[in-house]
Design a protein around this motif. Structure first.
Motif, PDB file in Angstrom:
ATOM      1  N   GLY A  67       0.413  -1.221   0.177  1.00 25.69           N
ATOM      2  CA  GLY A  67       0.134   0.221   0.370  1.00 25.69           C
ATOM      3  C   GLY A  67       0.633   1.226  -0.203  1.00 25.69           C
ATOM      4  N   LEU A  68       1.928   1.360   0.763  1.00 29.17           N
ATOM      5  CA  LEU A  68       2.850   2.361   1.039  1.00 29.17           C
ATOM      6  C   LEU A  68       3.720   2.407  -0.263  1.00 29.17           C
ATOM      7  CD1 LEU A  68       3.572   2.526   4.395  1.00 29.17           C
ATOM      8  CD2 LEU A  68       2.547   3.995   3.895  1.00 29.17           C
ATOM      9  N   ALA A  69       4.227   1.377  -0.840  1.00 30.39           N
ATOM     10  CA  ALA A  69       4.990   1.875  -1.994  1.00 30.39           C
ATOM     11  C   ALA A  69       3.531   2.316  -3.572  1.00 30.39           C
ATOM     12  CB  ALA A  69       5.550   0.821  -2.339  1.00 30.39           C
ATOM     13  N   ARG A  70       2.805   2.152  -3.295  1.00 29.03           N
ATOM     14  CA  ARG A  70       1.358   2.463  -4.643  1.00 29.03           C
ATOM     15  C   ARG A  70       1.184   4.309  -4.148  1.00 29.03           C
ATOM     16  NH1 ARG A  70      -4.228  -1.675  -4.529  1.00 29.03           N
ATOM     17  NH2 ARG A  70      -2.420  -3.374  -5.547  1.00 29.03           N
ATOM     18  N   ALA A  71       0.867   3.999  -2.851  1.00 24.32           N
ATOM     19  CA  ALA A  71       0.899   5.700  -2.198  1.00 24.32           C
ATOM     20  C   ALA A  71       2.094   7.053  -2.779  1.00 24.32           C
ATOM     21  CB  ALA A  71       0.536   5.556  -0.868  1.00 24.32           C
ATOM     22  N   ALA A  72       3.425   6.209  -2.541  1.00 24.57           N
ATOM     23  CA  ALA A  72       4.548   6.916  -2.635  1.00 24.57           C
ATOM     24  C   ALA A  72       4.788   7.258  -4.429  1.00 24.57           C
ATOM     25  CB  ALA A  72       5.884   6.015  -2.185  1.00 24.57           C
ATOM     26  N   SER A  73       3.909   6.370  -5.364  1.00 18.30           N
ATOM     27  CA  SER A  73       3.934   6.800  -6.787  1.00 18.30           C
ATOM     28  C   SER A  73       3.649   7.679  -7.130  1.00 18.30           C
ATOM     29  CB  SER A  73       3.823   4.977  -7.199  1.00 18.30           C
ATOM     30  OG  SER A  73       2.187   4.620  -7.095  1.00 18.30           O
ATOM     31  N   ARG A  74       2.509   7.825  -6.098  1.00 18.26           N
ATOM     32  CA  ARG A  74       1.189   8.833  -6.568  1.00 18.26           C
ATOM     33  C   ARG A  74       2.182  10.451  -6.457  1.00 18.26           C
ATOM     34  NH1 ARG A  74      -2.146   6.194  -2.716  1.00 18.26           N
ATOM     35  NH2 ARG A  74      -1.909   7.830  -1.780  1.00 18.26           N
ATOM     36  N   GLY A  75       3.058  10.778  -5.396  1.00 19.48           N
ATOM     37  CA  GLY A  75       3.975  11.621  -5.247  1.00 19.48           C
ATOM     38  C   GLY A  75       4.292  11.564  -3.803  1.00 19.48           C
ATOM     39  N   ALA A  76       4.421  12.576  -3.658  1.00 19.22           N
ATOM     40  CA  ALA A  76       4.965  12.721  -1.711  1.00 19.22           C
ATOM     41  C   ALA A  76       3.922  12.964  -0.835  1.00 19.22           C
ATOM     42  CB  ALA A  76       5.269  14.594  -1.638  1.00 19.22           C
ATOM     43  N   LEU A  77       3.994  12.066   0.121  1.00 19.91           N
ATOM     44  CA  LEU A  77       3.472  11.786   0.698  1.00 19.91           C
ATOM     45  C   LEU A  77       3.236  12.596   2.714  1.00 19.91           C
ATOM     46  CD1 LEU A  77       4.963   8.274   1.799  1.00 19.91           C
ATOM     47  CD2 LEU A  77       2.921   8.671   0.136  1.00 19.91           C
ATOM     48  N   ASP A  78       2.323  12.643   2.968  1.00 19.91           N
ATOM     49  CA  ASP A  78       1.434  13.548   4.333  1.00 19.91           C
ATOM     50  C   ASP A  78       2.343  12.967   5.787  1.00 19.91           C
ATOM     51  OD1 ASP A  78       0.371  11.558   5.183  1.00 19.91           O
ATOM     52  OD2 ASP A  78      -1.529  12.312   3.736  1.00 19.91           O
ATOM     53  N   ARG A  79       1.982  13.630   6.308  1.00 24.72           N
ATOM     54  CA  ARG A  79       2.361  13.792   7.880  1.00 24.72           C
ATOM     55  C   ARG A  79       1.867  12.392   7.984  1.00 24.72           C
ATOM     56  NH1 ARG A  79      -0.229  13.652  12.428  1.00 24.72           N
ATOM     57  NH2 ARG A  79       1.028  13.516  14.078  1.00 24.72           N
TER      58      ARG A  79
END
Length: 209
Positions: free
Chosen positions: A146-158
């Protein structure tokens, strides 16, 4: 449509689980079923004041780090605003509500992830007074994927930059609550999106029938 027929449906899941596309799909299914477009909400947020609280919990301030207890209180303050000013009025008017996250996220993230379960349950009881979704679709995914997918979208939030162990505890909490509540449907979000959407459609259609 009467008040008894209006339902509150929520989509939950870890980062990268595919909530956004799932919400669009569920919105279409509800619209077809009810012949009306549901009110769509997100948490934290959904009202002008709640959106300001969202900014506080999503954006890190290194000069004044947000402590875990304050984070928890802000989530519930935003949720209370949303329920009082958007969700309950819509349901009372006979309009379905589709939520992007709700109380289960606080139980998982602040309760399980942060280790604040006694505080979360106490605040939940006080602010929600038993109010809960009629149906929750929990999109389950391994945190690393899930985090790998989220990182591919761009900058991560807090919150998205927390350690993997935080998300593993949150996932375990999501699954534990789902195992105890038949209003929570677990969807395997690790599969290709077509298969995920097929499962969502099948599960939701069966419940609506």
């Amino acid at each position: 449509m009467t008040q008894e027929q209006a339902k509150f449906v929520v989509i939950e899941g870890l980062e990268g689980a595919g909530k956004s596309s799932a919400i669009e799909l569920v919105k279409q299914i509800i619209t077809q079923h009810t012949q009306q477009t549901p009110v769509c909400t997100r948490e934290p947020g959904g009202t002008p004041l709640a959106e300001k609280m969202r900014d506080l919990v999503k954006v890190a301030d290194e000069t004044d780090p947000l402590c875990d207890e304050s984070e928890c209180l802000l989530f519930y303050a935003a949720r209370a605003q949303l329920i009082a000013n958007v969700i309950k009025p819509a349901l009372a008017n006979g309009t379905w509500v589709l939520g992007d996250r709700h109380n289960l996220s606080s139980l998982a993230y602040q309760g399980g992830g942060r280790g604040l379960m006694p505080l979360v349950k106490s605040i939940s009881d006080i602010t929600l007074k038993g109010f809960k979704p009629d149906l929750t679709l929990y999109l389950d995914i391994e945190p690393k994927l899930g985090l790998a997918r989220a990182a591919s979208r761009g900058a991560l939030d807090r919150i998205e930059v927390q350690q993997i162990e935080f998300f593993e505890r949150a996932r375990a909490t999501f699954l534990a609550f789902a195992a105890e509540d038949d209003s929570i449907i677990v969807i395997d979000a690790s599969k290709p999106i077509e298969q995920v959407h097929q499962q969502i459609t099948a599960e939701l259609t069966a419940r609506l029938a």
